[in-house]
Every structure is written in structure tokens, then in C-alpha cells.
Design a protein around this motif. Structure first.
Motif, short mmCIF file in Angstrom:
data_model
loop_
_atom_site.label_atom_id
_atom_site.label_comp_id
_atom_site.label_asym_id
_atom_site.label_seq_id
_atom_site.Cartn_x
_atom_site.Cartn_y
_atom_site.Cartn_z
N PRO A 1 8.56 4.90 -3.50
CA PRO A 1 8.32 5.26 -4.91
C PRO A 1 7.22 6.31 -5.02
CG PRO A 1 7.45 3.08 -4.42
CD PRO A 1 8.25 3.49 -3.23
N LYS A 2 7.32 7.16 -6.03
CA LYS A 2 6.35 8.25 -6.22
C LYS A 2 5.00 7.75 -6.72
CE LYS A 2 9.51 11.32 -5.24
NZ LYS A 2 9.49 12.03 -3.93
N ALA A 3 5.00 6.61 -7.38
CA ALA A 3 3.76 6.08 -7.96
C ALA A 3 3.59 4.63 -7.54
CB ALA A 3 3.80 6.21 -9.48
N GLY A 4 2.43 4.08 -7.88
CA GLY A 4 2.13 2.70 -7.53
C GLY A 4 1.29 2.61 -6.28
N ARG A 5 0.60 1.49 -6.14
CA ARG A 5 -0.30 1.34 -5.00
C ARG A 5 0.47 1.03 -3.72
NH1 ARG A 5 -5.01 -2.64 -6.98
NH2 ARG A 5 -3.18 -3.88 -7.57
N LEU A 6 0.01 1.65 -2.64
CA LEU A 6 0.66 1.49 -1.33
C LEU A 6 -0.41 1.17 -0.30
CD1 LEU A 6 3.31 3.91 0.19
CD2 LEU A 6 1.37 3.17 1.55
N VAL A 7 -0.21 0.11 0.44
CA VAL A 7 -1.09 -0.25 1.55
C VAL A 7 -0.40 0.14 2.85
CG1 VAL A 7 -2.24 -2.14 2.79
CG2 VAL A 7 -2.20 -2.13 0.28
N ASP B 1 3.08 -11.60 -0.86
CA ASP B 1 3.38 -12.63 -1.86
C ASP B 1 2.38 -12.58 -3.02
OD1 ASP B 1 5.52 -13.55 -0.39
OD2 ASP B 1 4.38 -15.16 0.59
N LYS B 2 1.12 -12.33 -2.71
CA LYS B 2 0.07 -12.33 -3.72
C LYS B 2 0.14 -11.11 -4.62
CE LYS B 2 -4.98 -12.74 -4.16
NZ LYS B 2 -6.27 -12.88 -3.43
N TYR B 3 0.58 -9.97 -4.06
CA TYR B 3 0.63 -8.71 -4.82
C TYR B 3 2.04 -8.13 -4.80
CZ TYR B 3 -4.46 -8.94 -4.47
OH TYR B 3 -5.77 -9.34 -4.55
N PRO B 4 2.95 -8.70 -5.59
CA PRO B 4 4.34 -8.22 -5.58
C PRO B 4 4.48 -6.79 -6.11
CG PRO B 4 3.99 -9.82 -7.35
CD PRO B 4 2.76 -9.85 -6.50
N ASP B 5 3.46 -6.30 -6.83
CA ASP B 5 3.52 -4.94 -7.37
C ASP B 5 2.97 -3.90 -6.39
OD1 ASP B 5 0.97 -6.09 -7.65
OD2 ASP B 5 0.41 -4.64 -9.20
N VAL B 6 2.47 -4.34 -5.25
CA VAL B 6 1.93 -3.43 -4.23
C VAL B 6 2.96 -3.30 -3.11
CG1 VAL B 6 0.11 -3.09 -2.50
CG2 VAL B 6 -0.46 -4.00 -4.77
N LEU B 7 3.14 -2.07 -2.64
CA LEU B 7 4.07 -1.83 -1.54
C LEU B 7 3.29 -1.77 -0.23
CD1 LEU B 7 7.05 -1.21 -0.84
CD2 LEU B 7 6.48 1.22 -1.05
N PHE B 8 3.76 -2.51 0.77
CA PHE B 8 3.13 -2.54 2.09
C PHE B 8 4.05 -1.81 3.06
CE2 PHE B 8 1.46 -5.98 -0.36
CZ PHE B 8 0.12 -6.07 -0.01
N VAL B 9 3.56 -0.71 3.62
CA VAL B 9 4.37 0.14 4.49
C VAL B 9 3.80 0.09 5.90
CG1 VAL B 9 5.21 2.48 4.94
CG2 VAL B 9 5.00 1.64 2.59
N TYR B 10 4.66 -0.26 6.87
CA TYR B 10 4.22 -0.47 8.24
C TYR B 10 5.11 0.35 9.18
CZ TYR B 10 2.41 -3.31 12.20
OH TYR B 10 1.81 -3.75 13.35
N PRO B 11 4.63 1.51 9.66
CA PRO B 11 5.34 2.21 10.74
C PRO B 11 5.12 1.43 12.04
CG PRO B 11 3.85 3.70 9.55
CD PRO B 11 3.47 2.29 9.19
N VAL B 12 6.16 0.81 12.56
CA VAL B 12 6.00 -0.16 13.64
C VAL B 12 6.05 0.54 14.99
CG1 VAL B 12 6.82 -2.33 14.61
CG2 VAL B 12 7.14 -1.86 12.17
N HIS B 13 5.01 0.32 15.78
CA HIS B 13 4.90 0.91 17.12
C HIS B 13 6.11 0.51 17.96
CE1 HIS B 13 3.14 1.84 21.09
NE2 HIS B 13 2.28 2.59 20.43
N LEU B 14 6.50 1.37 18.89
CA LEU B 14 7.72 1.16 19.69
C LEU B 14 7.58 0.06 20.73
CD1 LEU B 14 8.77 4.88 20.27
CD2 LEU B 14 9.75 3.26 18.63
N ASN B 15 6.35 -0.33 21.07
CA ASN B 15 6.17 -1.36 22.09
C ASN B 15 6.86 -2.66 21.67
OD1 ASN B 15 4.95 -3.52 23.74
ND2 ASN B 15 3.55 -1.92 24.43
N PRO B 16 7.71 -3.25 22.53
CA PRO B 16 8.40 -4.49 22.16
C PRO B 16 7.46 -5.62 21.78
CG PRO B 16 9.36 -3.53 24.16
CD PRO B 16 8.12 -2.74 23.85
N GLN B 17 6.25 -5.63 22.33
CA GLN B 17 5.30 -6.70 22.00
C GLN B 17 4.72 -6.53 20.60
OE1 GLN B 17 2.98 -8.61 25.12
NE2 GLN B 17 3.38 -6.84 26.43
N VAL B 18 4.95 -5.39 19.99
CA VAL B 18 4.62 -5.18 18.58
C VAL B 18 5.87 -5.38 17.73
CG1 VAL B 18 3.71 -3.57 16.87
CG2 VAL B 18 2.80 -3.55 19.21
#
Length: 383
Positions: free
Chosen positions: A203-209, A235-252
Motif C-alpha cells: 500500500p502507498k500509505a499507512g505504517r510499515l514495520v 495481532d496487536k496492530y492489525p492496521d500496521v503492515l509487517f514486511v519481512y524480506p526473508v534471508h535465503l538461508n534455510p535456517q531462517v
């Protein structure tokens, strides 16, 4: 006749921080630069090289599937010995705390080739945290003839280890050079996420972690606790988007996808190239990370950083108020993140703190001192 200088690096963070220095050295007529990459990070390394339009002279491509640190070190030591024999550099530049950096320094030492250490002097005081990076820093410092600490605190660490003051120069961190160059480049070309990419769907707007994590010290229980905290925050902040670029290591990959997949306000996306990641940092409201470089970059963008580790080799950032250590305890992560999401004054205090890592001219300072040092070595040899 120009001085023969070799630069050796192998991981994505090293490439980001060495790219602006390589660009600077290639503009200096006094320097003939040879760039050797080891391929310790394969796909992610090439992304950075492409982003900075950096041509390498040799790629050793040493990584194999399931390779141990000892296996990697064995490969590196032999291959780099051959490169040094062929190229005969007058000095070898290494960066930071990777296995590539330490083994490149050791291979140079075995051939009586001086070593210059960029981003020298960072310390946590615990040789096992971060592992193996803290040991790599110490071992490289013992070998190096020239040290470039980014801050006075890093310089003081080296002084306590009996490194002579005349062998070092406080320069700031080259990652700020890289960040400023890339931001200017993105503005110049009016960069936007490519259609169909994960970033284009945000989304273009809104808070992103923004979340990143890859440290070996967090493998296993550490990543499980981090994921528990992120799930609770989602769960606590349904209006906040959490974006996680996940490292390629299988243990991650395994714990992250198992514990966070399928949630409406959590986006698990592939690792992003550097231009995309700079854009993503700019789009974020705050950042949760166990990375080292982000502790230096994000404050230049006015983004608070919570470091999900027990300790940090960048205490200057903690002292400046631009980052906070929160460890991997889920309750602590949730509490500190909630404070920044709920309290405007707390957020502004962190986002407006001054970055202690320099003004974006570290590469120039390093190049100036390196040329002076090489000139002095030639003068001494001529006497």
C-alpha cells in the motif's frame, strides 16, 4: 607508476560498503585497483555489484551447498594464495568481520603483503557474540597494518588492543557513502518498484514495520522467539503492515515461514536488491533487525531501529539514541515496538537523533590515507 591495490570481499553487506570505496579508488590516478570477490554470498552479491555498476576482476565462486566455515576457509586460503601470487598487490583491502575478510587477511600475511582493514575496531567484548564475526574482527586487527575505524569509539577499542595510533584513521562508515549515492541515483531516475514485484503490491500509505534477520547466533530458538514477537505484534496492530524480506538461508526460511506465513498483515517476501531495499527502508516507519549495517544506514533516513540481539558492536548508535537493543525475548520486542508505535514523542526522539557514522565522505578519507601510506612505504624502501 600507480600503486597496485587489491580489494577482497564476498558477502552482500561487504559489497555495499566496499562499492563506494572501489568507485573512489578507480578515480584516483595513483591507484591501480584489482577487485576480487569470493562469492561467499552468491546471488545477493551479484545484485549489489549490478546496482553499483561495479566491475570485478575475479570471482572465485567458492561457495558450495552445505559448506562449513572450515570448508569455506580452506577453499579461500588456497584460492586467494593463487590470486596474490599472480597479481602481486602492494596492499590488500578487506572489510569488517566476515570469514572472507579474515582469511583474505591471513593469506596476505602469509605472503608478507600488508593489509588495510575497513570498518575496523568494532567490538562487543564477547568473542562468541556475534559468532563468528567478533573473532574475525579481532583476528583481522592483529594482522592489519592500516586500520580505518568508523568512529572514535572504534578507534579507542583498537588503542586498548595496542594498535599504534599512527596506523589508523577515523573515517566514518562507507555505508553512508553507499546510501547517499544510491538515494541520489534513485531520485535521478525516479525509481519505482517494478510492476508485479512484491514492493509494487505494498500500500502507498499507512505504517510499515520492516524486519530483517540472518545472524547465526539467532538460528534455532532465537528466530523462533523473534517470530513469536512479530506474530504478537501483527495481532496487536492489525492496521500496521509487517514486511519481512526473508534471508535465503534455510535456517531462517523454515521458522519464519512456519510461524509467520498466512497472516493478513505480514508480508514475507524474497530478499531485495539494494535499490529496492533502500526504497523499502525509506517507506518504513521503523525497523526490527539483527543486522549490523542497518544500524548505521537507517538513522540517516530518520528511521528508529530496534536490534534483536543480545549485544551490538555498534554502541555508538546506542549512545546516540538512534538504535535500541531489545534482544530476542518476545515480550521485550513487543514492548519496545509498541512504545514506538504508540508514543509520538518516543518515536520522534529516536528518528531525529544524529547519526554517528559520518557525512558520506568516508571513501575519500580512506583513499587519501591509503595513498599517503603507500607513498611513505615507497619512500622508506628507497632510502
Amino acid at each position: 607508476m600507480p600503486y597496485r591495490v587489491m580489494m577482497v570481499f564476498g558477502t552482500r553487506p561487504e559489497a555495499i560498503k566496499m562499492a563506494p570505496l572501489a568507485r573512489e579508488l578507480r578515480q584516483r590516478p595513483e591507484i591501480e585497483l584489482y577487485v576480487c570477490v569470493t562469492g561467499q554470498h552468491r546471488e545477493m552479491l551479484q545484485q549489489v555489484l549490478d546496482a553499483f555498476e561495479l566491475q570485478v576482476d575475479e570471482n572465485l565462486q567458492v561457495m558450495t551447498e552445505g559448506q562449513t566455515l572450515n570448508g569455506l576457509s580452506q577453499q579461500l586460503l588456497g584460492r586467494l594464495d593463487q590470486v596474490y601470487e599472480a597479481q602481486q598487490p602492494e596492499i590488500v583491502l578487506v572489510h569488517g568481520d566476515t570469514t572472507t575478510s579474515f582469511v583474505a587477511a591471513l593469506a596476505a600475511f602469509h605472503r608478507h603483503i600488508p593489509v588495510a582493514h575497513v570498518e575496523a575496531g568494532l567490538r562487543t567484548g564477547d568473542v562468541n557474540s556475534p559468532w563468528p564475526e567478533e573473532a574475525n574482527r579481532h583476528l583481522t586487527a592483529v594482522i592489519a597494518s592500516l586500520h580505518f575505524p568508523p568512529t572514535r569509539r572504534a578507534r579507542d577499542n583498537l588503542l586498548r588492543e595496542w594498535v599504534p595510533l599512527e596506523q589508523m584513521e577515523v573515517t566514518g562508515n562507507t555505508v553512508i557513502d553507499a546510501l547517499q549515492w544510491m538515494r541520489a541515483h534513485l531520485d535521478e531516475v525516479n525509481w519505482q518498484p517494478a510492476a508485479g514485484s512484491p514492493l509494487a503490491a505494498l500500500p502507498k500509505a499507512g505504517r510499515l514495520v520492516l524486519i530483517t534477520g540472518h545472524r547465526r547466533e539467532n538460528f534455532g530458538k532465537g528466530f523462533e522467539r523473534i517470530c513469536q514477537a512479530i506474530a504478537a505484534l501483527a495481532d496487536k496492530y492489525p492496521d500496521v503492515l509487517f514486511v519481512y524480506p526473508v534471508h535465503l538461508n534455510p535456517q531462517v526460511q523454515q521458522p519464519v515461514h512456519a510461524l509467520l506465513g498466512g497472516r493478513a498483515n505480514i508480508r514475507l517476501i524474497p530478499p531485495q536488491d539494494y535499490p529496492s531495499f533502500v526504497w523499502l527502508m525509506g517507506r518504513s516507519h521503523l525497523i526490527l533487525t539483527d543486522s549490523g549495517g542497518i544500524q548505521e544506514e537507517a538513522p540517516s533516513l530518520g528511521k528508529p531501529v530496534l536490534v534483536m540481539r543480545r549485544d551490538t558492536e555498534r554502541p555508538s548508535a546506542v549512545a546516540a539514541g538512534t538504535v535500541r537493543l531489545v534482544g530476542t525475548n518476545p515480550q521485550r520486542i513487543v514492548t519496545e515496538t509498541s512504545l514506538l508505535l504508540d508514543d509520538v514523542n518516543e518515536y520522534q526522539q529516536m528518528s531525529q537523533a544524529s547519526n554517528p557514522y559520518g557525512d558520506g565522505h568516508a571513501s575519500e578519507h580512506i583513499a587519501d590515507r591509503l595513498i599517503l601510506w603507500l607513498h611513505e612505504q615507497h619512500e622508506d624502501a628507497a632510502v
